[in-house]
Motif scaffolding. Structure first.
Motif, PDB file in Angstrom:
ATOM      1  N   LEU A  34      35.989  46.794  37.474  1.00 52.89           N
ATOM      2  CA  LEU A  34      35.213  46.448  36.493  1.00 52.89           C
ATOM      3  C   LEU A  34      33.836  45.983  37.086  1.00 52.89           C
ATOM      4  CD1 LEU A  34      37.792  44.420  34.484  1.00 52.89           C
ATOM      5  CD2 LEU A  34      37.293  46.761  34.481  1.00 52.89           C
ATOM      6  N   HIS A  35      32.704  46.255  36.257  1.00 55.89           N
ATOM      7  CA  HIS A  35      31.351  45.634  36.554  1.00 55.89           C
ATOM      8  C   HIS A  35      31.411  44.366  36.187  1.00 55.89           C
ATOM      9  CE1 HIS A  35      27.066  45.773  35.495  1.00 55.89           C
ATOM     10  NE2 HIS A  35      27.065  45.441  37.110  1.00 55.89           N
ATOM     11  N   ALA A  36      31.497  43.472  37.148  1.00 55.55           N
ATOM     12  CA  ALA A  36      31.608  42.036  36.824  1.00 55.55           C
ATOM     13  C   ALA A  36      30.863  41.418  35.558  1.00 55.55           C
ATOM     14  CB  ALA A  36      31.270  41.214  38.029  1.00 55.55           C
ATOM     15  N   THR A  45      29.597  42.701  33.044  1.00 51.50           N
ATOM     16  CA  THR A  45      29.718  43.125  31.716  1.00 51.50           C
ATOM     17  C   THR A  45      31.653  43.278  31.555  1.00 51.50           C
ATOM     18  OG1 THR A  45      29.746  45.273  32.539  1.00 51.50           O
ATOM     19  CG2 THR A  45      27.853  44.624  31.677  1.00 51.50           C
ATOM     20  N   ARG A  46      32.196  43.412  32.638  1.00 50.05           N
ATOM     21  CA  ARG A  46      33.531  43.456  32.757  1.00 50.05           C
ATOM     22  C   ARG A  46      33.968  44.798  31.977  1.00 50.05           C
ATOM     23  NH1 ARG A  46      36.110  39.363  34.693  1.00 50.05           N
ATOM     24  NH2 ARG A  46      38.124  40.142  34.392  1.00 50.05           N
ATOM     25  N   LYS A  47      33.227  45.713  32.299  1.00 48.47           N
ATOM     26  CA  LYS A  47      33.317  47.215  31.760  1.00 48.47           C
ATOM     27  C   LYS A  47      33.680  47.984  32.956  1.00 48.47           C
ATOM     28  CE  LYS A  47      30.715  47.002  27.311  1.00 48.47           C
ATOM     29  NZ  LYS A  47      29.600  47.384  26.602  1.00 48.47           N
ATOM     30  N   GLU A 107      41.482  40.299  40.453  1.00 51.61           N
ATOM     31  CA  GLU A 107      42.522  39.403  39.471  1.00 51.61           C
ATOM     32  C   GLU A 107      43.556  40.199  39.303  1.00 51.61           C
ATOM     33  OE1 GLU A 107      40.009  39.194  35.893  1.00 51.61           O
ATOM     34  OE2 GLU A 107      38.878  37.576  36.791  1.00 51.61           O
ATOM     35  N   ASP A 110      42.710  44.189  38.799  1.00 47.57           N
ATOM     36  CA  ASP A 110      41.257  44.387  38.408  1.00 47.57           C
ATOM     37  C   ASP A 110      40.514  43.986  39.705  1.00 47.57           C
ATOM     38  OD1 ASP A 110      41.780  45.312  35.844  1.00 47.57           O
ATOM     39  OD2 ASP A 110      41.390  43.446  34.834  1.00 47.57           O
ATOM     40  N   LEU A 117      36.425  43.211  40.704  1.00 45.80           N
ATOM     41  CA  LEU A 117      35.182  42.935  40.448  1.00 45.80           C
ATOM     42  C   LEU A 117      34.124  43.114  41.185  1.00 45.80           C
ATOM     43  CD1 LEU A 117      36.234  39.733  38.290  1.00 45.80           C
ATOM     44  CD2 LEU A 117      36.462  41.947  37.493  1.00 45.80           C
TER      45      LEU A 117
END
Length: 260
Positions: free
Chosen positions: A191-193, A195-197, A239, A253, A255
């Motif tokens: 995930l792109h930290a 944006t969390r996308k 995570e 996940d 990040l």
């Protein structure tokens, strides 16, 4: 540790090596299923080119891929680790690993494929074009074609250790770990930290770096919890979510802020 990887759309040329020997590939329990896909793919691509392009989902600019598939039985073969290119494999950098890390890669990496089912990076294959999402006229959807042979072969290949699943959804559909194998499986998202996308480039590049880090460090986590600890020791922000029920995989996940 067994690491499950997707292939890459882009592939290096076959080169001038000896042609494919299907019986020499790893996981001999997949031989019959491989032969069925190979036979239909070659026949399809040796016939009506426009039909072959439609079935394979290829644009006009990729007509050359049809001709390449038609010659799979006679084309030169190279180690799969040299055939697969693209962001993940560039970041993994198999060719630049030291000798010990290359041995670990040969032992632990398994690349899923619409044509071959799954191969080791040392297996010699020709360059090809056939994704897991393809539906061949005779065999149907390749994801479904591979499920039965994979279900009988992969649990033994997984052994008793960690299974690190880095496959994309289409390739994950060909084999889903079950029972106690699932309980020692960890699937990873990147995930792109901010944006969390999930972002494709971050995802692929970071997965390649994760595998390289594990191979070069010599880390040998025995299960998902050990993997989380090993990745954090290697500097990754992780995570983890343990499964809520028995017979399910862990979800991790990773990040990242940016990938250079």
């Amino acid at each position: 540790m067994l690491v499950l990887l997707p292939p890459s759309e882009g592939k290096a040329s076959s080169g001038r090596g000896a042609p494919l020997k299907p019986e020499s590939l790893s996981l001999p329990g997949l031989t019959a299923a491989r032969e069925a896909v190979l036979t239909e793919l070659v026949e399809l691509c040796a016939g009506d080119e426009d039909k072959a392009r439609e079935v394979l989902g290829l644009s006009e600019g990729l007509r050359g891929e049809v001709a390449k598939n038609a010659e799979l039985r006679t084309a030169g073969a190279r180690p799969a680790g040299e055939i697969y290119t693209g962001v993940l494999y560039d970041s993994l950098g198999l060719a630049s690993l030291d000798t010990a890390a290359k041995r670990r890669a040969a032992r632990s990496l398994l690349v899923f494929s619409g044509l071959w089912g799954a191969v080791r990076v040392t297996d010699r294959i020709p360059s090809y074009r056939c994704s897991m999402g393809v539906k061949l006229p005779g065999l149907g959807a390749l994801g479904a074609h591979w499920r039965t042979p994979m279900a009988s072969v992969l649990p033994e290949v997984a052994g008793s250790g960690l299974v690190l699943d880095l496959r994309s959804a289409a390739y994950a559909a060909a084999w889903k770990p079950k029972g106690e194998v699932a309980e020692r499986t960890a699937s990873v998202r990147v995930l792109h930290a901010p944006t969390r996308k999930v972002v494709s480039h971050f995802n692929k590049a970071t997965k390649g770096r994760i595998v390289r880090s594990l191979l070069t460090s010599g880390a040998e986590p025995k299960g998902p919890a050990g993997l989380v600890e090993a990745l954090r020791d290697l500097g990754y922000v992780v995570e983890a979510q343990a499964p809520a029920k028995t017979g399910q995989a862990w979800s991790l996940d990773v990040l990242v802020d940016e990938v250079h």
